[in-house]
Scaffold this motif. Structure first.
Motif, mmCIF file in Angstrom:
data_model
loop_
_atom_site.group_PDB
_atom_site.id
_atom_site.type_symbol
_atom_site.label_atom_id
_atom_site.label_comp_id
_atom_site.label_asym_id
_atom_site.label_seq_id
_atom_site.Cartn_x
_atom_site.Cartn_y
_atom_site.Cartn_z
ATOM 1 N N LYS A 139 22.684 0.003 4.765
ATOM 2 C CA LYS A 139 23.876 -0.681 4.281
ATOM 3 C C LYS A 139 23.702 -1.020 2.803
ATOM 4 N N THR A 176 35.713 -9.942 -5.327
ATOM 5 C CA THR A 176 35.323 -10.141 -3.933
ATOM 6 C C THR A 176 36.394 -10.758 -3.043
ATOM 7 N N GLY A 177 37.368 -11.426 -3.643
ATOM 8 C CA GLY A 177 38.352 -12.133 -2.850
ATOM 9 C C GLY A 177 37.938 -13.566 -2.546
ATOM 10 N N GLN A 190 28.944 -14.944 -2.370
ATOM 11 C CA GLN A 190 29.897 -13.977 -1.839
ATOM 12 C C GLN A 190 29.061 -12.759 -1.500
ATOM 13 N N VAL A 194 28.948 -8.865 -0.084
ATOM 14 C CA VAL A 194 29.732 -7.651 0.090
ATOM 15 C C VAL A 194 28.837 -6.620 0.774
ATOM 16 N N ASP A 252 28.828 -2.752 2.188
ATOM 17 C CA ASP A 252 29.506 -1.454 2.176
ATOM 18 C C ASP A 252 30.927 -1.567 1.614
ATOM 19 N N GLY A 253 31.068 -2.357 0.543
ATOM 20 C CA GLY A 253 32.351 -2.480 -0.141
ATOM 21 C C GLY A 253 33.321 -3.471 0.467
ATOM 22 N N VAL A 254 32.910 -4.140 1.563
ATOM 23 C CA VAL A 254 33.786 -5.106 2.232
ATOM 24 C C VAL A 254 33.202 -6.508 2.070
ATOM 25 N N ASN A 255 34.005 -7.427 1.550
ATOM 26 C CA ASN A 255 33.545 -8.808 1.408
ATOM 27 C C ASN A 255 33.502 -9.457 2.784
ATOM 28 N N ILE A 256 32.324 -9.949 3.165
ATOM 29 C CA ILE A 256 32.217 -10.592 4.478
ATOM 30 C C ILE A 256 32.263 -12.114 4.361
ATOM 31 N N ASP A 285 29.175 -16.881 7.236
ATOM 32 C CA ASP A 285 29.724 -15.620 7.752
ATOM 33 C C ASP A 285 28.606 -14.605 8.005
ATOM 34 N N LYS A 288 25.411 -7.481 14.242
ATOM 35 C CA LYS A 288 26.146 -6.508 13.426
ATOM 36 C C LYS A 288 25.484 -6.195 12.094
#
Length: 81
Positions: A3, A49-50, A56, A58, A60-64, A69, A78
């Protein structure tokens, strides 16, 4: 497949340290970006990142989100490589 993890953090941030420690503990490599050293404003962080708080994270390009979290994902299994 490994990842790609990016942790946006600051040196004084406790939850940032906990997030990095958790990733190290479970054997995942990550890139750390210190928002103060890189002079990234909270507004710029939000655009990237949002989120405006640190850490923050991230994956694989997705902010978790942040540390809590990350903990949830780990408890759900996961984050396994």
């Amino acid at each position: 497949m490994e990842k790609k993890i990016i942790v946006y953090s600051a040196s004084w941030c406790g939850p940032c340290k906990y997030a990095k420690d958790l990733l190290i503990e479970i054997g995942l490599e990550f890139e750390e970006i210190d928002i103060e050293k890189e002079d990234i404003s909270r507004e710029e962080l939000y655009k990237k990142t949002g989120g405006r708080t640190i850490p923050q994270i991230v994956i694989d390009g997705v902010n978790i989100g942040g540390y809590s979290d990350l903990q949830k994902l780990e408890k759900l299994g996961k984050l396994k490589v």
